[in-house]
Scaffold this motif. Structure first.
Motif, PDB file in Angstrom:
ATOM      1  N   GLN A  43       0.829  -1.210   0.000  1.00 34.21           N
ATOM      2  CA  GLN A  43       0.000   0.000   0.000  1.00 34.21           C
ATOM      3  C   GLN A  43       0.862   1.258   0.000  1.00 34.21           C
ATOM      4  N   CYS A  44       2.068   1.129   0.503  1.00 37.77           N
ATOM      5  CA  CYS A  44       2.990   2.255   0.569  1.00 37.77           C
ATOM      6  C   CYS A  44       4.368   1.727   0.155  1.00 37.77           C
ATOM      7  N   LYS A  92      -1.222   6.586  -0.317  1.00 38.99           N
ATOM      8  CA  LYS A  92      -2.276   7.086  -1.203  1.00 38.99           C
ATOM      9  C   LYS A  92      -3.605   7.210  -0.453  1.00 38.99           C
ATOM     10  N   ILE A  93      -4.441   8.099  -0.926  1.00 35.24           N
ATOM     11  CA  ILE A  93      -5.746   8.325  -0.313  1.00 35.24           C
ATOM     12  C   ILE A  93      -6.578   7.048  -0.399  1.00 35.24           C
ATOM     13  N   HIS A  94      -7.188   6.685   0.731  1.00 34.77           N
ATOM     14  CA  HIS A  94      -7.987   5.463   0.776  1.00 34.77           C
ATOM     15  C   HIS A  94      -8.878   5.473   2.023  1.00 34.77           C
ATOM     16  N   ARG A  95      -9.808   4.537   2.034  1.00 41.66           N
ATOM     17  CA  ARG A  95     -10.544   4.184   3.239  1.00 41.66           C
ATOM     18  C   ARG A  95     -10.187   2.734   3.545  1.00 41.66           C
ATOM     19  N   ASP A  96     -10.431   2.322   4.779  1.00 40.88           N
ATOM     20  CA  ASP A  96      -9.990   1.004   5.224  1.00 40.88           C
ATOM     21  C   ASP A  96     -11.042  -0.079   5.012  1.00 40.88           C
ATOM     22  N   ARG A  97     -10.564  -1.312   5.101  1.00 43.05           N
ATOM     23  CA  ARG A  97     -11.440  -2.482   4.995  1.00 43.05           C
ATOM     24  C   ARG A  97     -12.251  -2.647   6.288  1.00 43.05           C
ATOM     25  N   LYS A 125     -13.562  12.053  -0.873  1.00 41.32           N
ATOM     26  CA  LYS A 125     -12.306  11.861  -1.600  1.00 41.32           C
ATOM     27  C   LYS A 125     -11.978  13.040  -2.512  1.00 41.32           C
ATOM     28  N   THR A 146     -13.389   3.077   8.060  1.00 45.11           N
ATOM     29  CA  THR A 146     -14.162   2.727   6.871  1.00 45.11           C
ATOM     30  C   THR A 146     -14.930   3.915   6.299  1.00 45.11           C
ATOM     31  N   TYR A 149     -11.578   9.146   4.578  1.00 43.09           N
ATOM     32  CA  TYR A 149     -10.432   9.014   3.676  1.00 43.09           C
ATOM     33  C   TYR A 149      -9.219   9.540   4.430  1.00 43.09           C
ATOM     34  N   TRP A 151      -4.634   9.826   4.157  1.00 46.12           N
ATOM     35  CA  TRP A 151      -3.464   9.699   3.296  1.00 46.12           C
ATOM     36  C   TRP A 151      -2.304  10.484   3.872  1.00 46.12           C
TER      37      TRP A 151
END
Length: 189
Positions: A43-44, A92-97, A125, A146, A149, A151
């Motif tokens: 992811q990074c 990177k910009i994301h939301r979690d599982r 986002k 969840t 966002y 990052w």
């Protein structure tokens, strides 16, 4: 639920971990790094990572009650994930599982005298409306993983040691994800 946590989607707790424990973590992860006991984070890319390391699994479990009280949510632990960022590493910009329904990022160490690279949070986002947080050693930010966002821009400092500790709501839809599907904490997937 804590009103500020519910409204903002995050809550900062300064000096959550004592400095002597942060110093222990820096030495511990230096040894882990020197002995090549890490994974390269997908992811990074470039950063070194440690899934379910016993040290941070202990923090995960030990912090559960205090973070439940801070958020007003009865939390169940899922897993910990530690990362050593280096200069230029970017999250990177994301939301979690779902296993990260409620997450916390905890700064374990950073080089003194260097500018801190912030973590950013936003509900949308595409929005320009974002929150920028600077976390010193021992500072923790718990957030709705969840929903929010989050990052990090490319790191400007030489290194930054942090751990994520992840939880689910004991009364929520992801409660069966306790321990990230493992028999117990500390086991690698």
């Amino acid at each position: 639920m804590n009103e500020d946590f519910d409204k903002n989607g995050y809550l900062v707790i300064r000096n959550f971990l004592p400095k002597d424990l942060c110093n222990f973590a820096k030495v511990y992860y230096k040894i882990q790094q020197d002995t090549l006991n890490y994974s390269i984070d997908v992811q990074c890319p470039g950063s070194k990572s440690f899934y379910a390391d016993t040290f941070c699994e202990t923090i995960l479990l030990s912090a559960c009650k205090k973070l439940s009280e801070a958020t007003g949510i009865n939390l169940l632990p899922t897993y910990s994930y530690t990362r050593i960022y280096g200069r230029g590493d970017e999250l990177k910009i994301h939301r979690d599982r779902p296993e990260c329904e409620i997450s916390a990022t905890l700064c374990l160490g950073r080089p003194q005298g260097e500018e801190i690279s912030p973590i950013y949070f936003s509900r949308d986002k595409e929005s320009e409306d974002k929150t920028e947080l600077l976390l010193e050693e021992g500072d923790l930010c718990i957030y709705k993983g969840t929903e929010m966002y989050h990052w990090r821009k490319p790191f400007i400092q030489s290194w930054y040691l942090q751990t994520f500790i992840h939880y689910v709501n004991a009364a929520g839809p992801y409660k069966d994800n306790i321990f990230d599907g493992r028999r117990c904490l500390g086991i690698k997937k």
